[in-house]
Design a protein around this motif. Structure first.
Motif, mmCIF file in Angstrom:
data_model
loop_
_atom_site.group_PDB
_atom_site.id
_atom_site.type_symbol
_atom_site.label_atom_id
_atom_site.label_comp_id
_atom_site.label_asym_id
_atom_site.label_seq_id
_atom_site.Cartn_x
_atom_site.Cartn_y
_atom_site.Cartn_z
ATOM 1 N N GLN A 57 0.757 -1.352 0.240
ATOM 2 C CA GLN A 57 -0.031 0.065 -0.251
ATOM 3 C C GLN A 57 0.771 1.484 0.062
ATOM 4 N N THR A 58 1.699 1.260 -0.957
ATOM 5 C CA THR A 58 2.656 2.037 -1.070
ATOM 6 C C THR A 58 2.167 2.877 -2.677
ATOM 7 N N SER A 59 2.476 4.581 -2.815
ATOM 8 C CA SER A 59 2.667 4.816 -3.847
ATOM 9 C C SER A 59 2.330 4.449 -5.207
ATOM 10 N N PHE A 60 1.732 4.378 -5.980
ATOM 11 C CA PHE A 60 1.996 3.710 -7.494
ATOM 12 C C PHE A 60 2.557 4.799 -8.105
ATOM 13 N N TYR A 61 2.215 5.823 -8.068
ATOM 14 C CA TYR A 61 2.846 6.801 -8.861
ATOM 15 C C TYR A 61 3.737 8.269 -8.230
ATOM 16 N N ALA A 62 4.264 7.830 -7.226
ATOM 17 C CA ALA A 62 5.479 7.984 -6.515
ATOM 18 C C ALA A 62 6.913 7.690 -7.103
ATOM 19 N N SER A 63 7.631 8.603 -7.043
ATOM 20 C CA SER A 63 9.836 8.446 -7.525
ATOM 21 C C SER A 63 9.793 7.457 -6.601
ATOM 22 N N TYR A 64 11.052 6.040 -6.794
ATOM 23 C CA TYR A 64 11.622 5.229 -6.730
ATOM 24 C C TYR A 64 12.838 5.088 -7.005
ATOM 25 N N PRO A 65 13.748 6.171 -7.044
ATOM 26 C CA PRO A 65 15.125 5.914 -6.826
ATOM 27 C C PRO A 65 16.034 5.115 -7.388
ATOM 28 N N VAL A 66 15.742 4.144 -6.441
ATOM 29 C CA VAL A 66 16.541 3.033 -5.444
ATOM 30 C C VAL A 66 16.319 1.792 -7.151
ATOM 31 N N SER A 216 -7.797 6.511 -3.406
ATOM 32 C CA SER A 216 -7.003 7.481 -3.642
ATOM 33 C C SER A 216 -6.126 7.801 -4.734
ATOM 34 N N SER A 217 -5.548 5.879 -4.326
ATOM 35 C CA SER A 217 -5.052 5.677 -5.428
ATOM 36 C C SER A 217 -5.155 6.463 -7.350
ATOM 37 N N TYR A 218 -7.257 6.613 -7.448
ATOM 38 C CA TYR A 218 -7.413 6.638 -8.339
ATOM 39 C C TYR A 218 -7.163 7.988 -8.549
ATOM 40 N N LYS A 219 -7.157 8.631 -7.607
ATOM 41 C CA LYS A 219 -7.424 10.120 -7.634
ATOM 42 C C LYS A 219 -5.647 10.373 -7.917
ATOM 43 N N GLU A 220 -4.329 9.711 -7.274
ATOM 44 C CA GLU A 220 -3.300 10.123 -7.812
ATOM 45 C C GLU A 220 -2.698 9.377 -9.687
ATOM 46 N N TRP A 221 -3.950 8.867 -9.481
ATOM 47 C CA TRP A 221 -3.706 8.370 -11.316
ATOM 48 C C TRP A 221 -3.967 9.727 -12.338
ATOM 49 N N GLY A 222 -5.102 9.906 -11.966
ATOM 50 C CA GLY A 222 -5.386 11.461 -12.561
ATOM 51 C C GLY A 222 -4.742 12.267 -12.838
ATOM 52 N N ALA A 223 -4.049 12.384 -11.105
ATOM 53 C CA ALA A 223 -3.440 14.101 -11.574
ATOM 54 C C ALA A 223 -1.217 13.849 -12.377
ATOM 55 N N SER A 224 -1.239 11.856 -11.601
ATOM 56 C CA SER A 224 -0.238 11.893 -12.816
ATOM 57 C C SER A 224 -0.511 11.871 -13.950
ATOM 58 N N LEU A 225 -1.653 11.788 -14.481
ATOM 59 C CA LEU A 225 -1.830 11.397 -16.249
ATOM 60 C C LEU A 225 -1.818 13.462 -16.717
ATOM 61 N N ILE A 226 -2.227 14.283 -15.531
ATOM 62 C CA ILE A 226 -2.240 15.501 -15.811
ATOM 63 C C ILE A 226 -1.508 16.338 -16.030
ATOM 64 N N ASP A 227 -0.158 15.695 -15.421
ATOM 65 C CA ASP A 227 1.219 16.215 -15.062
ATOM 66 C C ASP A 227 1.808 15.685 -16.275
#
Length: 386
Positions: A57-66, A216-227
């Motif tokens: 349950q960690t964000s699908f749309y965050a950055s994971y540089p490692v 909350s992930s669906y909301k993040e998904w929408g925001a990520s697509l807009i960005d």
């Protein structure tokens, strides 16, 4: 001087289909091994990491540089779709992931009611190479769209609607499968199935996590697509659609997507004015070709590897169109540009001159316009390719 149509292969029979399939598999295996040996499979790392995001349950749309660079832009249900591959060691998972994408697209093309489909397999090869080297999901996207048509009236539309909704909940592109609604025999049942599958794919990730996390992930998904859309418009090398071509040609980066989309939708809708043609197989196949083209030509997220979705459309048009030898010239141009040689051979120069990249969309756009025109050349009682 007329060019012979035999420039493109028109193999017949199961033996030649098997040869085409073997060739596709060899290409896919070679590209996959190259990615594994060179450790260049970042896209797959993005994909397989979504399964861990779901479980923890960690964000699908965050950055994971490692783990990987760039971020995920697919819907939450993709984390379940990728799970069988993500549970394998990365190299093994990548191997089967690329094979899956190639096989499902091959089988989808095989389901198209046309003769000499090996021409389509041949036309798709450059795009297959690009998609395999990028570990892309796009071959499956194209397969979902094709199968949503070829399975349209099987079991009253159950499987067609499943693929439409699955494609939509993963990458949105699948929604274009609704273009085939007018060819559905049992429309009421079809709509009911659409709502059922939408509910299934919306809820499914919750079984492995929690309702609050998924919502909350669906909301993040929408925001990520807009960005992502905003960044693609200002970065011409990331948008290789016809919109990107026009913007780089006229340096019109301020042109709204809505202008292109309105014009695109109006053109796309023109064939539907031929109400009496709806039952004609050739007409339906041209609509399939147009539908495969549309999300590629009118999406700011289109890359060179996205054209694998549209490649089958080129083959459909090539086989149905009665136009003479010049159509072969146009197809050959599309194949050559699909190789994306400027980026392969002169990467720095190509990125400095993005028109050399976005021009890839031009022959596909021209073929799309010709597909629309071809729908008005089809005779109502013409079923020759059925």
């Amino acid at each position: 001087m007329k060019l012979p149509l035999s420039i493109l292969p028109t193999f017949k029979g199961d033996k030649n289909k098997a040869i085409a399939f073997a060739f596709w598999m060899l290409i896919t295996v070679f590209c996959t091994l190259q990615s594994i040996v060179s450790h260049r499979y970042n896209n797959y790392l993005i994909f397989e990491n979504t399964f861990r995001n779901l479980i923890h349950q960690t964000s699908f749309y965050a950055s994971y540089p490692v783990i990987h660079f760039d971020i995920n832009h697919y819907g939450p249900v993709f984390s379940i779709f990728i799970a069988p591959f993500a549970m394998l060691p990365n190299a093994v998972g990548l191997f089967f992931w690329n094979l899956f994408n190639a096989v499902i697209l091959f089988k989808a093309i095989e389901s198209i009611p046309l003769q000499n489909k090996n021409s389509i397999y041949f036309i798709a090869i450059p795009c297959l190479i690009t998609a395999s080297l990028s570990e892309q999901f796009n071959p499956a996207v194209g397969a979902f769209i094709i199968l949503s048509y070829t399975l349209l009236n099987k079991d009253k539309g159950l499987w067609s609607t499943m693929l439409i909704m699955l494609g939509t909940f993963i990458k949105l592109y699948g929604i274009v499968g609704l273009a085939f609604f007018f060819f559905v025999k049992d429309k009421k049942r079809f709509v009911i199935y659409l709502f059922i599958w939408a509910l299934v794919f919306f809820i499914m990730p919750m079984v492995f996590s929690s309702p609050s996390f998924v919502i909350s992930s669906y909301k993040e998904w929408g925001a990520s697509l807009i960005d992502k859309n905003a960044s693609n418009i200002t970065e011409p090398t990331l948008d290789i659609s016809i919109m990107g071509f026009v913007r780089t040609l006229f340096t019109g980066y301020g042109i709204s997507n809505m202008v292109f989309l309105i014009l695109g939708v109006l053109i796309f809708a023109l064939p539907y004015l031929r109400l009496k043609a709806y039952s004609n197989t050739n007409f339906q196949l041209l609509i399939l070709g147009s539908t495969l083209m549309f999300p590629v030509l009118f999406s700011t997220g289109t890359e060179d590897c996205t054209y694998i979705i549209a490649s089958a459309s080129v083959g459909i048009w090539y086989l149905i169109s009665e136009r003479k030898s010049w159509k072969t010239v146009l197809v050959v141009v599309a194949i050559l540009l699909s190789l994306n040689l400027p980026l392969v051979l002169f990467r720095k120069l190509a990125t400095q001159n993005p028109i050399s990249l976005t021009v890839l969309s031009l022959p596909f756009f021209i073929i799309w316009i010709l597909i629309i025109m071809e729908t008005y050349r089809i005779k109502i009682n013409d079923q020759r390719h059925e």
